[in-house]
Design a protein around this motif. Structure first.
Motif, PDB file in Angstrom:
ATOM      1  N   CYS A 292       8.549  10.687  -1.385  1.00 30.84           N
ATOM      2  CA  CYS A 292       9.467  11.755  -0.986  1.00 30.84           C
ATOM      3  C   CYS A 292       9.801  11.656   0.502  1.00 30.84           C
ATOM      4  CB  CYS A 292       8.849  13.121  -1.293  1.00 30.84           C
ATOM      5  SG  CYS A 292       8.915  13.603  -3.028  1.00 30.84           S
TER       6      CYS A 292
ATOM      7  N   LYS B  53      13.038  19.997   6.088  1.00 31.41           N
ATOM      8  CA  LYS B  53      13.604  18.653   6.240  1.00 31.41           C
ATOM      9  C   LYS B  53      13.557  18.175   7.689  1.00 31.41           C
ATOM     10  CE  LYS B  53      16.374  18.066   2.123  1.00 31.41           C
ATOM     11  NZ  LYS B  53      17.618  17.492   1.571  1.00 31.41           N
TER      12      LYS B  53
ATOM     13  N   GLY C 127      11.902  19.318  -3.009  1.00 33.81           N
ATOM     14  CA  GLY C 127      10.581  19.051  -2.440  1.00 33.81           C
ATOM     15  C   GLY C 127       9.551  18.876  -3.528  1.00 33.81           C
TER      16      GLY C 127
ATOM     17  N   PRO D  19      10.861  16.907   1.579  1.00 36.82           N
ATOM     18  CA  PRO D  19       9.583  17.530   1.951  1.00 36.82           C
ATOM     19  C   PRO D  19       8.526  17.374   0.854  1.00 36.82           C
ATOM     20  CG  PRO D  19      11.420  19.011   2.386  1.00 36.82           C
ATOM     21  CD  PRO D  19      11.978  17.873   1.580  1.00 36.82           C
TER      22      PRO D  19
ATOM     23  N   LEU E  60       8.585  26.287   2.066  1.00 33.70           N
ATOM     24  CA  LEU E  60       9.381  25.078   1.818  1.00 33.70           C
ATOM     25  C   LEU E  60      10.581  25.399   0.926  1.00 33.70           C
ATOM     26  CD1 LEU E  60       7.881  21.621   0.800  1.00 33.70           C
ATOM     27  CD2 LEU E  60       9.911  22.529  -0.315  1.00 33.70           C
TER      28      LEU E  60
END
Length: 427
Positions: free
Chosen positions: A342, A400, A330, A348, A392
């Motif tokens: 991304c 995700k 991420g 993420p 995250l």
């Protein structure tokens, strides 16, 4: 008798007309089925991987949804290796750069598409297209008015923009704030809607370069996050190729705000390294952020944290960046287009914004990622940055799933907007 004589005199012409009906019909059919040609005006600068990313993103959408259309790219800047990257991914898309090539395209192409960007970047070129050809054009995913500046500057509008946006076949804005602003200030285009930034479709890759860098720095796929620093105003005057005199007012404001803005990113880095198995890679979205990353994020870190943080000490291109982001768990930081790239790949990404960057950050809210959008001038938002980054890092599966939902919406809008372009081409 006179009527009969008149009829007989006109009979050859009538017979000739009837004989030409199939030919005329075929000619009309040929015009309808002939391969359409469009100009994509894009590629604004090469010192920013996001500005580079607009172009391959829109080109990939055209390739996917309008495969029978002849696309010619009219770039503003494709230096620093960008031209090679584009030609590798899109070998059948000619780049028109010389005056003769541009004029030929004006003569042969039916439509001009202004690509995604921070504003109506190519205003003068759209004006030229209108004045010289009178042909149709459309605007695909811009911020409006897109003025990067202090508060007193941000509401300024060029009246030419209002006219050009109003006369376009469609005017798509990459954030809802821009769309609302356009409506409030007199833009009357028949189709005015939200459209995700073209970089959401970027798919250029440089896996070899990404893998080599990650191996060199002991970064494993799925076991590191990326982080991006920024000042309120990108100090473009630091780059010799820009040939800009320093803006003292902006430089002073950067100095005033840089710790406020970057400290929460630094705190998130510390929390990730100390509370999870993840490492952190500091990356630049624009070339000035290489230095800023060292100054604001890497150098002030405690030694125990530094051991698990990598500072990328040189700029890169969009293809290597995308390949690196795909291998990360991420991204978070003070920029917009790396997060976009991304999300395009299912990774993420958290966006931290401030007003000086224009309203572009609100596209995160528009695509359903408002829980990952934070305003650096709102204390309540700033307080949520570290726990959100930690969440995250600790629960990538949930993160995700959130990305997948946003991607579904983005892809729906891409499909719908390309459908509008297709109709405009065949109108």
């Amino acid at each position: 008798m006179q009527d009969r004589r008149t009829f007989l005199n006109q009979l050859p012409a009538l017979v000739g007309l009837l004989m030409n009906v199939p030919t005329l019909a075929q000619s009309a059919a040929d015009r309808l089925t002939a391969k359409k040609s469009i100009i994509l005006r894009s590629s604004w600068q090469t010192e920013n991987i996001g500005d580079i990313g607009h172009t391959p993103g829109v080109l990939s959408l055209l390739e996917k949804y309008l495969p029978d259309v002849d696309v010619r790219l009219w770039p503003m800047n494709v230096g620093n290796g960008v031209e090679d990257m584009l030609r590798k991914r899109f070998p059948n898309v000619p780049l028109i750069q010389s005056p003769d090539e541009i004029q030929k395209a004006f003569n042969e192409c039916e439509f001009l598409l202004h690509g995604s960007g921070p504003s109506l970047v190519a205003r003068k070129d759209v004006e030229r297209w209108v004045n010289e050809t009178g042909k149709s054009y459309g605007i695909y995913g811009i911020t409006f008015p897109g003025v990067y500046g202090f508060a007193e500057d941000r509401g300024k509008i060029n009246p030419v923009d209002i006219e050009l946006l109003s006369k376009a076949k469609f005017a798509y804005f990459r954030d809802s704030v821009s769309l609302k602003f356009a409506r409030q200030h007199g833009v009357t285009c028949p189709i005015m809607e939200f459209c995700p930034d073209g970089a959401f479709a970027v798919d250029v890759r440089n896996d070899a370069a990404a893998d080599a860098f990650l191996r060199e720095h002991n970064l494993e796929t799925g076991k590191f996050l990326c982080a991006i620093p920024q000042y309120r105003f990108s100090p473009w005057w630091e780059l010799p190729q820009k040939k800009q005199a320093p803006n003292e007012a902006k430089r002073a404001y950067n100095e005033k705000m840089k710790e406020q803005d970057n400290a929460p990113i630094r705190e998130a880095i510390i929390a990730v390294v100390r509370q999870t198995p993840m490492k952190v890679l500091l990356v630049p979205e624009n070339e000035t952020q290489v230095r800023i990353g060292k100054e604001m994020l890497y150098d002030p870190l405690p030694d125990d944290v530094k051991a698990n943080v990598v500072w990328r000490d040189h700029y890169w291109l969009t293809d290597e960046a995308v390949s690196t982001y795909i291998r990360s768990a991420g991204l978070f930081g003070l920029e917009m287009h790396s997060p976009i790239m991304c999300i395009a790949q299912g990774i993420p990404a958290i966006v931290c914004r401030f007003e000086e960057q224009t309203s572009k950050g609100y596209m995160w809210r528009d695509v359903g990622l408002d829980d990952w959008l934070f305003d650096m001038d709102t204390p309540g938002d700033v307080a949520k940055i570290v726990p959100t980054v930690l969440a995250l890092a600790k629960d990538p599966k949930t993160a995700k799933a959130k990305v997948a939902k946003a991607r579904t919406f983005v892809e729906q809008r891409q499909r719908e907007t390309m459908g509008v372009l297709k109709k405009a081409l065949h109108a």
